[in-house]
Scaffold this motif. Structure first.
Motif, PDB file in Angstrom:
ATOM      1  N   PRO A   1     -12.742   2.144  -5.126  1.00  0.00           N
ATOM      2  CA  PRO A   1     -11.436   2.640  -4.695  1.00  0.00           C
ATOM      3  C   PRO A   1     -11.541   3.627  -3.525  1.00  0.00           C
ATOM      4  O   PRO A   1     -12.390   4.527  -3.533  1.00  0.00           O
ATOM      5  CB  PRO A   1     -10.898   3.300  -5.961  1.00  0.00           C
TER       6      PRO A   1
ATOM      7  N   ALA B   1      -3.887  13.569 -13.732  1.00  0.00           N
ATOM      8  CA  ALA B   1      -3.455  12.173 -13.620  1.00  0.00           C
ATOM      9  C   ALA B   1      -4.400  11.378 -12.723  1.00  0.00           C
ATOM     10  O   ALA B   1      -4.727  10.221 -13.015  1.00  0.00           O
ATOM     11  CB  ALA B   1      -2.025  12.114 -13.076  1.00  0.00           C
ATOM     12  N   VAL B   2      -4.859  11.991 -11.636  1.00  0.00           N
ATOM     13  CA  VAL B   2      -5.777  11.304 -10.722  1.00  0.00           C
ATOM     14  C   VAL B   2      -7.103  11.010 -11.427  1.00  0.00           C
ATOM     15  O   VAL B   2      -7.621   9.887 -11.373  1.00  0.00           O
ATOM     16  CB  VAL B   2      -6.018  12.139  -9.441  1.00  0.00           C
TER      17      VAL B   2
ATOM     18  N   ARG C   1      -6.778   8.197 -13.792  1.00  0.00           N
ATOM     19  CA  ARG C   1      -6.722   6.877 -13.148  1.00  0.00           C
ATOM     20  C   ARG C   1      -8.111   6.427 -12.702  1.00  0.00           C
ATOM     21  O   ARG C   1      -8.486   5.266 -12.839  1.00  0.00           O
ATOM     22  CB  ARG C   1      -5.758   6.920 -11.936  1.00  0.00           C
ATOM     23  N   ILE C   2      -8.881   7.369 -12.153  1.00  0.00           N
ATOM     24  CA  ILE C   2     -10.233   7.025 -11.699  1.00  0.00           C
ATOM     25  C   ILE C   2     -11.095   6.628 -12.899  1.00  0.00           C
ATOM     26  O   ILE C   2     -11.832   5.636 -12.865  1.00  0.00           O
ATOM     27  CB  ILE C   2     -10.855   8.218 -10.930  1.00  0.00           C
TER      28      ILE C   2
ATOM     29  N   LYS D   1     -10.131   5.505 -15.823  1.00  0.00           N
ATOM     30  CA  LYS D   1      -9.659   4.226 -16.356  1.00  0.00           C
ATOM     31  C   LYS D   1     -10.324   3.077 -15.601  1.00  0.00           C
ATOM     32  O   LYS D   1     -10.741   2.072 -16.180  1.00  0.00           O
ATOM     33  CB  LYS D   1      -8.135   4.162 -16.205  1.00  0.00           C
ATOM     34  N   PHE D   2     -10.437   3.245 -14.301  1.00  0.00           N
ATOM     35  CA  PHE D   2     -11.083   2.223 -13.470  1.00  0.00           C
ATOM     36  C   PHE D   2     -12.528   1.990 -13.905  1.00  0.00           C
ATOM     37  O   PHE D   2     -12.946   0.862 -14.162  1.00  0.00           O
ATOM     38  CB  PHE D   2     -11.027   2.644 -11.991  1.00  0.00           C
TER      39      PHE D   2
ATOM     40  N   ASN E   1      -4.359   1.807  -8.333  1.00  0.00           N
ATOM     41  CA  ASN E   1      -5.510   2.705  -8.239  1.00  0.00           C
ATOM     42  C   ASN E   1      -5.208   3.900  -7.326  1.00  0.00           C
ATOM     43  O   ASN E   1      -4.139   3.998  -6.747  1.00  0.00           O
ATOM     44  CB  ASN E   1      -6.764   1.949  -7.795  1.00  0.00           C
ATOM     45  N   VAL E   2      -6.191   4.793  -7.199  1.00  0.00           N
ATOM     46  CA  VAL E   2      -5.902   6.164  -6.760  1.00  0.00           C
ATOM     47  C   VAL E   2      -5.189   6.266  -5.406  1.00  0.00           C
ATOM     48  O   VAL E   2      -4.185   6.980  -5.298  1.00  0.00           O
ATOM     49  CB  VAL E   2      -7.173   7.046  -6.840  1.00  0.00           C
ATOM     50  N   SER E   3      -5.640   5.542  -4.387  1.00  0.00           N
ATOM     51  CA  SER E   3      -4.992   5.689  -3.074  1.00  0.00           C
ATOM     52  C   SER E   3      -3.559   5.175  -3.110  1.00  0.00           C
ATOM     53  O   SER E   3      -2.667   5.733  -2.464  1.00  0.00           O
ATOM     54  CB  SER E   3      -5.786   4.955  -1.994  1.00  0.00           C
TER      55      SER E   3
ATOM     56  N   MET F   1      -1.711   5.044  -5.898  1.00  0.00           N
ATOM     57  CA  MET F   1      -1.019   5.990  -6.770  1.00  0.00           C
ATOM     58  C   MET F   1      -0.541   7.216  -5.987  1.00  0.00           C
ATOM     59  O   MET F   1       0.601   7.670  -6.140  1.00  0.00           O
ATOM     60  CB  MET F   1      -1.990   6.399  -7.866  1.00  0.00           C
TER      61      MET F   1
ATOM     62  N   TYR G   1       3.148   3.987  -8.776  1.00  0.00           N
ATOM     63  CA  TYR G   1       3.638   3.846 -10.152  1.00  0.00           C
ATOM     64  C   TYR G   1       5.154   3.621 -10.263  1.00  0.00           C
ATOM     65  O   TYR G   1       5.584   2.738 -10.999  1.00  0.00           O
ATOM     66  CB  TYR G   1       3.155   5.008 -11.030  1.00  0.00           C
TER      67      TYR G   1
ATOM     68  N   GLU H   1      -6.963  -3.348 -10.028  1.00  0.00           N
ATOM     69  CA  GLU H   1      -7.706  -2.229  -9.459  1.00  0.00           C
ATOM     70  C   GLU H   1      -7.678  -2.357  -7.938  1.00  0.00           C
ATOM     71  O   GLU H   1      -7.178  -3.343  -7.401  1.00  0.00           O
ATOM     72  CB  GLU H   1      -9.133  -2.241 -10.001  1.00  0.00           C
ATOM     73  N   CYS H   2      -8.248  -1.365  -7.273  1.00  0.00           N
ATOM     74  CA  CYS H   2      -8.192  -1.284  -5.809  1.00  0.00           C
ATOM     75  C   CYS H   2      -8.473  -2.623  -5.140  1.00  0.00           C
ATOM     76  O   CYS H   2      -9.456  -3.294  -5.427  1.00  0.00           O
ATOM     77  CB  CYS H   2      -9.208  -0.250  -5.330  1.00  0.00           C
TER      78      CYS H   2
ATOM     79  N   CYS I   1      -6.259   0.395   0.743  1.00  0.00           N
ATOM     80  CA  CYS I   1      -5.926   1.801   0.513  1.00  0.00           C
ATOM     81  C   CYS I   1      -5.317   2.454   1.753  1.00  0.00           C
ATOM     82  O   CYS I   1      -4.528   3.384   1.645  1.00  0.00           O
ATOM     83  CB  CYS I   1      -7.166   2.575   0.090  1.00  0.00           C
TER      84      CYS I   1
END
Ligand SMILES: Cc1cc2nc3c(=O)[nH]c(=O)nc-3n(C[C@H](O)[C@H](O)[C@H](O)COP(=O)(O)O)c2cc1C
Ligand code: SF4
Ligand code: FES
Lengths: 442, 158
Positions: free
Chosen positions: A85, A330-331, A334-335, A337-338, B86-88, B90, B95, B124-125, B129
């Motif tokens: 990611p 939260a971040v 999420r990481i 969870k990945f 995924n994070v970027s 998000m 969401y 996932e990513c 991103c």
């Protein structure tokens, strides 16, 4: 200096074979074929080129591990799995400069005596797989790759290049898992040693390099190692593709000399933070790398040494910026969870640890955790590190460990002093007692 | 339902096999060919047929199918939507968009609409991103999404 572009030059239609050739493309392969393979390895060694796939390993040195005399076939894998990611740079090469990558593969194959190379591209890159296949077909048709290259370049060397697409498993970016995947197996990482140079694809000597790494090679052959070694940070030279995402005004991929200031990348190139907000955290090299505090970015340079000094790592060069309003719980959830989702499940600490960390973080995110859970989470993370077959264990543990170390205040703010443990967590809550307890097995 | 490779795909499969020193190694690309011919998923008949063509056991084929998320073990919709949280993505508002898509289609992660038109998967990513948030519909990427834009794209599919 910042104008130097090696991997993604600003040339219109450079992805088209004729355009690439009109700028001297595939002449570098010809030049390399006129040297001895040892000389090619030597040039790459002296250039100081280091891998762009995550570990920044010295490329020429890696090539020199390949046995010179063997009766087995040798293989090269080009790693374009790009699934960490925050990483989206190899995709730019597939789209805008595929021929330089192919030429880099040819030169590498020659240097290490390989006749078959596989480009492993993540399966979700539908469009980019097609673009690479098209470029490869054009190169084949022009006699630049395959059996016909002997005639084209006037050498007795030839190699075949194939595309192998992945199918949605992050772990296949790990080099030994990638090889299992090419062999048509489940993508489980292998125990090392043996290392790929001895025992790789089908048990034969194999080298694995990242897409960006090999795309640098034609330019090094063209301009010489002294030229390359003089760009950017001396111990980690060249340019790096920095993918900037998250809270910036101009996200995207920026090719800049290694050693560029992180703050310059964020503010000068990526346009700063929307609403001029402050930065809370930056992940400098893809989601598995330790995050840096926003108030500790001054002077951090983007190269292996610079980031080590700052307490992180260059990784894939994917920079994720988070502004002051970001919810780090939260971040991190999420990481985590990945990594839990992507754990292949072979090693207990990784399989169970990632799941346990996700559970704790979920509880934290819902406001149902206590301050003691911070220490529990930290302990689970540090127990994964060093106890697994592959580095996904560290990739999962690092973000947790370093986020907790560097942003503990954020977590403490969000946790209650004490909470009633739901029944299923009673076993964890035993740590509150003073009685020594047996290790918990799951 | 029976599954047999079409004449054209048999040609494709034999060309794929040429790329590897062992037939078994062709299993991933051959599964893609089969999945496409079979309308987007891998049935037991597909597994059987692939195992016969490559001269490996059905268990070996199943092992691969179950390891990789891009082989679908049940039918997907005509439009398969993969949405990245995924994070970027998000950080750039994925969401709320994801929630509104689920609400609009009335299905959750892994679901297929009753008419078989849409299926939904949280992924996932995806390597977008820098152009987040994003979703893929079948093989096309849609990037820099807003909620309105995402819903408009989904609605416009015929
Ligand atoms: C879990 C995991 C995922 C990885 N994913 C990738 C990837 O997607 N692309 C990549 O080039 N390297 C990835 N790597 C690193 C590779 O194992 C390998 O070090 C790299 O491809 C070597 O190329 P380089 O020396 O040119 O950097 C990953 C490593 C791990 C542990
Ligand atoms: S560390 Fe995790 S991903 Fe790597 S081999 Fe072990 S279980 Fe699999
Ligand atoms: S995080 Fe969504 S595409 Fe990378």
């Amino acid at each position: 200096m910042s104008e130097i572009k090696i991997v993604l030059p600003d040339i219109k239609d450079y992805h088209i074979l004729e355009v690439y050739r009109s700028h001297g493309g595939y002449e570098n392969a010809k030049k390399a074929f006129s040297m001895s393979s040892d000389d090619v390895i030597d040039i790459v060694k002296k250039s100081g080129l280091r891998g762009r796939g995550g570990a920044a390993f010295a490329t020429g040195l890696k090539w020199s591990f390949m046995p010179k005399t063997t009766d087995k076939p040798k293989y090269l894998c080009i790693n374009g799995d790009e699934s960490e990611p925050g990483s989206f740079k190899d995709r730019q090469i597939f789209e805008f400069n595929p021929h330089q990558m192919i030429e880099g593969i040819l030169i590498t194959c020659y240097a290490i005596g390989v006749k078959t190379a596989y480009i492993y591209i993540r399966g979700e890159y539908y469009k980019w797989i097609k673009l690479v296949q098209k470029a490869l077909q054009d190169a084949y048709d022009a006699g630049l790759v395959g059996e016909k290259m002997k005639e084209t370049y006037g050498t007795d060397f030839a190699c075949e290049i194939y595309v192998h697409s992945g199918a949605g498993a992050y772990i296949c970016g790990e080099e030994s898992s990638l090889m299992n995947s090419i062999e048509g197996k489940r993508g489980y990482p292998r125990v090392k040693p043996p290392f790929p140079a001895q025992n790789g694809l089908w048990g034969c000597p194999t080298t694995i390099n990242n897409v960006e790494t090999l795309t640098n090679v034609p330019a090094i052959i063209k301009n010489g190692w002294e030229w390359f070694a003089g760009i950017g940070a001396p111990k980690h030279p060249g340019t790096i593709l920095f993918g900037v995402s998250g809270h910036v005004n101009k996200p995207g991929v920026y090719e800049l000399p290694s050693g560029t200031l992180l703050t310059d990348i964020i503010y000068k190139y990526a346009g700063g933070v929307p609403g001029d907000k402050k930065i809370k955290a930056v992940i400098p090299g893809g989601s598995s790398m330790p995050p840096l505090r926003g108030d500790k970015l001054e002077g951090v340079t983007m190269d292996a040494d610079g980031l080590r000094a700052a307490g992180s790592s260059i990784g894939t060069g994917g920079i994720i910026v988070m502004d002051e309003d970001t919810d780090l719980v939260a971040v991190l959830l999420r990481i985590t969870k990945f990594y839990h989702h992507e754990s292949c499940g072979q090693c207990t600490p990784c399989r169970e640890g990632t799941g346990w960390m996700e559970k704790i973080l979920k509880r934290m995110n819902k406001g149902e955790a206590s301050k003691a859970d911070i220490d529990l989470l930290y302990r689970v993370a540090t127990n994964i590190e060093g106890n697994t077959i592959c580095a996904l264990g560290e990739a999962a543990a690092w973000p947790v460990r370093f986020t907790l170390e560097r942003f503990r205040d954020e977590f403490e703010k969000a946790m209650k002093d004490e909470v009633e443990m739901p029944v299923k967590n009673q076993v964890h809550s035993m740590r509150h007692t003073k009685i020594p307890i047996a290790p918990i097995h799951h | 339902m029976d599954f047999k490779f079409t004449e054209e795909n048999i040609g494709k499969v034999s060309r794929i096999i040429q790329r590897y020193p062992e037939k078994k190694a062709a299993v991933m690309p051959v599964l893609y060919v089969a999945q496409e011919q079979n309308g987007g998923w891998i049935s037991n008949e597909v597994v059987k047929s692939v195992s016969q063509v490559l001269e490996i056991t059905e268990e070996e084929v199943m092992g691969v199918v179950t390891f990789y998320t891009m082989y679908h073990q049940k039918p997907v919709g005509k439009y398969h939507i993969q949405f990245c949280t995924n994070v970027s993505c998000m950080l750039r508002g994925a969401y709320p968009i994801w929630d509104s898509i689920r609400e609009k289609l009335g299905i959750d992660n892994g679901g297929v609409t009753g008419d078989g038109k849409y299926s939904l998967e949280e992924v996932e990513c995806m390597g977008s991103c820098g152009t987040a948030p994003m979703m893929a519909i079948n093989e096309d990427f849609f990037e820099n999404l807003t909620k309105d834009e995402a819903l408009r794209i989904i609605e416009s599919l015929k």
